[in-house]
Structure formats: structure tokens, C-alpha cells
Design an enzyme around this catalytic site. Structure first.
Site, PDB file in Angstrom:
ATOM      1  N   GLY A   1      33.688  52.914  30.024  1.00  0.00           N
ATOM      2  CA  GLY A   1      33.155  52.231  31.196  1.00  0.00           C
ATOM      3  C   GLY A   1      31.699  51.827  31.050  1.00  0.00           C
ATOM      4  CB  SER A   2      29.277  52.085  28.318  1.00  0.00           C
ATOM      5  OG  SER A   2      29.999  51.471  27.273  1.00  0.00           O
ATOM      6  N   GLY A   3      30.532  49.212  29.520  1.00  0.00           N
ATOM      7  CA  GLY A   3      30.313  47.768  29.463  1.00  0.00           C
ATOM      8  C   GLY A   3      30.121  47.278  28.030  1.00  0.00           C
ATOM      9  CG  LEU A   4      28.460  49.205  25.139  1.00  0.00           C
ATOM     10  CD1 LEU A   4      27.994  50.310  24.209  1.00  0.00           C
ATOM     11  CD2 LEU A   4      27.462  48.049  25.082  1.00  0.00           C
ATOM     12  CB  SER A   5      33.761  44.949  24.987  1.00  0.00           C
ATOM     13  OG  SER A   5      33.333  43.918  25.785  1.00  0.00           O
TER      14      SER A   5
ATOM     15  CB  SER B   1      39.403  46.751  27.907  1.00  0.00           C
ATOM     16  OG  SER B   1      38.376  45.913  28.354  1.00  0.00           O
TER      17      SER B   1
ATOM     18  CG  ASP C   1      33.759  40.864  26.486  1.00  0.00           C
ATOM     19  OD1 ASP C   1      32.636  40.342  26.393  1.00  0.00           O
ATOM     20  OD2 ASP C   1      34.205  41.364  27.540  1.00  0.00           O
TER      21      ASP C   1
HETATM   22  C1  GLA Z   1      32.704  40.394  30.789  1.00  0.00           C
HETATM   23  C2  GLA Z   1      33.779  39.379  30.373  1.00  0.00           C
HETATM   24  C3  GLA Z   1      33.196  38.297  29.457  1.00  0.00           C
HETATM   25  C4  GLA Z   1      31.936  37.680  30.075  1.00  0.00           C
HETATM   26  C5  GLA Z   1      30.974  38.763  30.573  1.00  0.00           C
HETATM   27  C6  GLA Z   1      29.809  38.185  31.341  1.00  0.00           C
HETATM   28  O1  GLA Z   1      32.265  41.117  29.679  1.00  0.00           O
HETATM   29  O2  GLA Z   1      34.839  40.033  29.717  1.00  0.00           O
HETATM   30  O3  GLA Z   1      34.160  37.318  29.184  1.00  0.00           O
HETATM   31  O4  GLA Z   1      32.274  36.797  31.105  1.00  0.00           O
HETATM   32  O5  GLA Z   1      31.619  39.710  31.401  1.00  0.00           O
HETATM   33  O6  GLA Z   1      29.014  37.421  30.506  1.00  0.00           O
END
Ligand code: GLA
Length: 387
Positions: free
Chosen positions: A123-127, A129, A173
């Protein structure tokens, strides 16, 4: 966790030997909320990511196990039932990719056992998923012989997230993860998918990620809301100017035509999309010219625009960034990813990193009431096979 341990854990759980794979996480340096607006982004893959051990089965069963969610045990499904279920939890991500391959005419001819272990903070926002999606695609290509390149793996991952998991994300991402290259960031035009690998020469400067640890809740629905606000504004602008996406607009065009947008909120959202796209192009120019100071200033401007015009930051991310700006040795700081929680990316001079973490951490905890986590990260390669 070591490779050897992952392989033996797989054997312990599934009773057979598997093959080990890896896909990275990503951080976006600049170009936020531009990817679904036909603009530019500038992310890079990280050396942290998701490890997967997999083996093809002889029947149609799918069996999943995550070392990050051991309490969930083995989660079972079948190739005959590729649908999202709430109780299927994280397995909806790999299942979504299997479904997406099938939709594109690449049906798996037998089931799969899959064990995952991620060292991207949850859940840190480093993708995490997108990392699981690209990893699954990479594994399917390897084990089932599907003829797809890495760019297609990115598109399949995005398609599965949009259509199977219901998040209308852009391509950034999955693209950054599938196409990443060590010590390079990817300057991607999301309109054409043309891209350039730009060397990240950060002599004496480190990339520090600060994770807000804010639980995301409304995040995904707000994300989709921003997306529709931009789509609506594009429709209004199109009545006056011949553009295909907001990424086609220069700042001056926006100032001339902005009154075609019949709402102050949509005007602000569009302003961000247009200026952030141009800012990203300027930032890459600066980096290519070794002007890291300008690059950092543009990162700061990006945050201000995300805070004031796009309104996706919130007190947690603002506190992390505003405290970062006060610290010595900080070249640039901004929120990164979707926002509403998640993390910030900071370029910090090596000798200041320790004090940065201590000071920003203390100020954050004092104001927000719980701690942030900090990670000094390195730019790494795309997905690979490790055994
Ligand atoms: C998330 C989405 C990306 C992008 C960012 C915002 O990470 O998965 O596609 O839209 O937000 O830049």
C-alpha cells in the site's frame, strides 16, 4: 528472503519444484496524473519488487500462496472460473492477467501453482499490484509460450486492472515495470507509447521514498473521479480546439481556451494535466543537461499543482513534502503515484539522508500521530527469470 528459501517454500507448499521469477516496483519521478490524459510520464523501475515461484499443473486448478499474506493460506481457483471475487483477495491480480490473456486469444492449456513474495511495502504506492500483474504475464509467457513482447505485457496488465479489477489506471505503472532498465528512467509519451530511456545520473544524490502509512480507502473511487473530470473537460475543449487529449495542449492554448470549461473545478484539473505534462518535458530536458537543480524545482512545482489544482495530496503527503522542503540537501520532493496516501519521492544529497529521515520522520509523527517509513531505493531492471 533468499532465492533458495523461496524455492524451498514453494516445494514445501506445493510438493513440487518451481521456477523463480522477479518483477520490480516503480517510482514516478515526475509526470503525475498525466498518463490517462495523453501526456508524458517519467518513472523508473526499482530493485525492490515481487518474486514469484511457479509451475504448470496438469489439471485446470489454480493455486496461489503469498508469503506476505500467509494467514490466507493456499487460495484455490480454476481456469474455468476466471472471475473476480472479493474473498479471492490478492489473487484477483494474477487471475485478472490470466483472464486478460484469454480475452486476447491466449488461453492457458492447464492450471498453475504460484507463490509470491513482495518486498515492496504494501500500500505504499510503489505499484505492488502492477508488479504482480507484469510478473504474472512474464511467467505465463515463459511457461505457456505466449508470443508477446514486454510492451504487450504492460498493456495486458493495464487491461486486466481496468476490466477485471475495476481501477481505471493509465499505462504508466505497468510500462515502467515491464520496460525498466537499471540506472535509467523512462520518458514515455502515453499518447503514442514512444519512449526514451534516460540515464539517471544522480552523483551523490539518493532517491528516498517516504511512505505515509495512511490507509487508502476512497482512493480508487477518487482516482476514477479525477479521470472523468478530465474527460469531461476534454469534451468541452474539443468544441473549440482540435485536440485528441489534454496532452496535446500547450500552456498558452490552455490559457486561451480555458473558459470553454464550464466549471472551476474542471478548469483546475485541466490546468494541472496541461502544465504537469509540459513540466515533465522540461524536467527531462534539465536532467539531460545535468541540471539537477531545475529538475528538483520542477518536482516541487509538480507537488504544488497536485496539492492545489488536482487536489490529490491530503495532509499526510503535504506534511511529508513540506517538511522535506525545509531540510538541507533536498534537491526536490513531491508526492508520487495516485496520491490520497501512498508515498513521496525525495532527491536528497547522500550526506543529508540520515538527518532527513530523522527530521521528516519526527515532524510527521508529531503532526499526524503515527510514523512514516523511509526507504532509500535504487533504480533497477525490468522483469526476469532467476532460476
Ligand atoms: C496510479 C495509476 C497510474 C497513474 C498514477 C498517477 O499509479 O496506476 O496509471 O495514473 O496513479 O500518475
Amino acid at each position: 528472503m533468499e532465492k533458495r528459501e523461496l524455492l524451498s517454500k514453494f516445494q514445501e507448499i506445493f510438493g513440487v519444484e518451481g521456477t523463480l521469477y522477479f518483477a520490480p516496483g516503480r517510482v514516478n519521478l515526475i509526470g503525475e496524473h498525466t498518463d490517462y490524459n495523453g501526456g508524458h510520464v517519467f518513472p523508473c523501475a526499482l530493485t525492490i519488487g515481487t518474486y514469484g515461484v511457479a509451475r504448470k499443473r496438469k489439471d485446470n486448478k489454480l493455486r496461489f500462496y503469498s508469503l506476505n499474506f500467509e494467514h490466507l493460506g493456499v487460495i484455490e481457483s480454476s481456469l474455468d472460473d476466471l472471475k473476480p471475487y472479493k474473498e479471492a483477495d490478492w489473487t484477483n491480480y494474477p487471475k485478472g492477467v490470466m483472464w486478460a490473456f484469454g480475452e486476447m486469444g491466449m488461453k492457458m492449456d492447464s492450471g498453475l501453482d504460484l507463490l509470491l513474495y513482495g518486498n515492496i511495502p504494501n500500500g505504499s504506492g510503489l505499484s505492488s499490484s502492477a508488479s504482480v500483474e507484469v510478473l504474472t504475464g512474464y511467467i505465463l509467457r515463459d511457461l505457456y509460450g505466449f508470443k508477446v513482447d514486454n510492451k504487450a505485457l504492460a498493456l495486458i496488465g493495464q487491461f486486466s486492472e481496468n476490466k477485471f479489477n475495476g481501477v481505471n489506471c493509465g499505462i504508466m505503472d505497468q510500462f515502467a515495470i515491464a520496460m525498466g532498465e537499471k540506472d535509467h528512467a523512462i520518458f514515455l509519451d502515453t499518447n503514442t507509447l514512444e519512449y526514451q530511456l534516460v540515464p539517471i545520473k544522480l552523483d551523490g544524490i539518493r532517491i528516498v521514498i517516504a511512505s505515509s502509512n495512511k490507509k487508502r480507502g476512497l482512493g480508487d473511487s477518487k482516482y476514477n473521479e479525477r479521470r472523468s473530470e478530465c474527460e469531461e473537460a476534454l469534451g468541452e475543449l474539443k468544441q473549440y480546439i482540435d485536440i485528441k487529449s489534454l496532452g496535446d495542449l500547450l500552456e498558452d492554448d490552455f490559457e486561451i481556451y480555458k473558459n470553454a470549461i464550464d466549471s472551476d473545478i474542471r478548469k483546475k484539473r485541466t490546468k494541472h494535466a496541461v502544465y504537469e505534462n509540459r513540466r515533465t518535458m522540461k524536467a527531462v530536458d534539465a536532467l539531460v543537461n545535468n541540471d539537477i537543480v531545475t529538475f528538483g524545482k520542477l518536482m516541487n512545482d509538480s507537488h504544488i499543482s497536485l496539492r492545489d489544482d488536482y487536489e490529490v495530496t491530503g495532509v499526510e503527503l503535504d506534511t511529508l513534502v513540506e517538511e522535506a522542503w525545509k531540510q538541507p540537501g533536498v534537491v526536490g520532493a513531491r508526492m508520487t503515484g495516485a496520491g490520497f496516501g501512498g508515498c513521496t519521492v525525495n532527491l536528497v544529497k547522500e550526506e543529508n539522508v540520515e538527518a532527513f529521515i530523522k527530521n521528516v520522520g519526527a515532524a510527521y509523527e508529531a503532526k499526524i500521530g503515527y510514523a512514516a517509513d523511509f526507504y532509500v531505493v535504487d533504480v533497477g531492471n525490468g522483469p526476469c527469470k532467476l532460476s
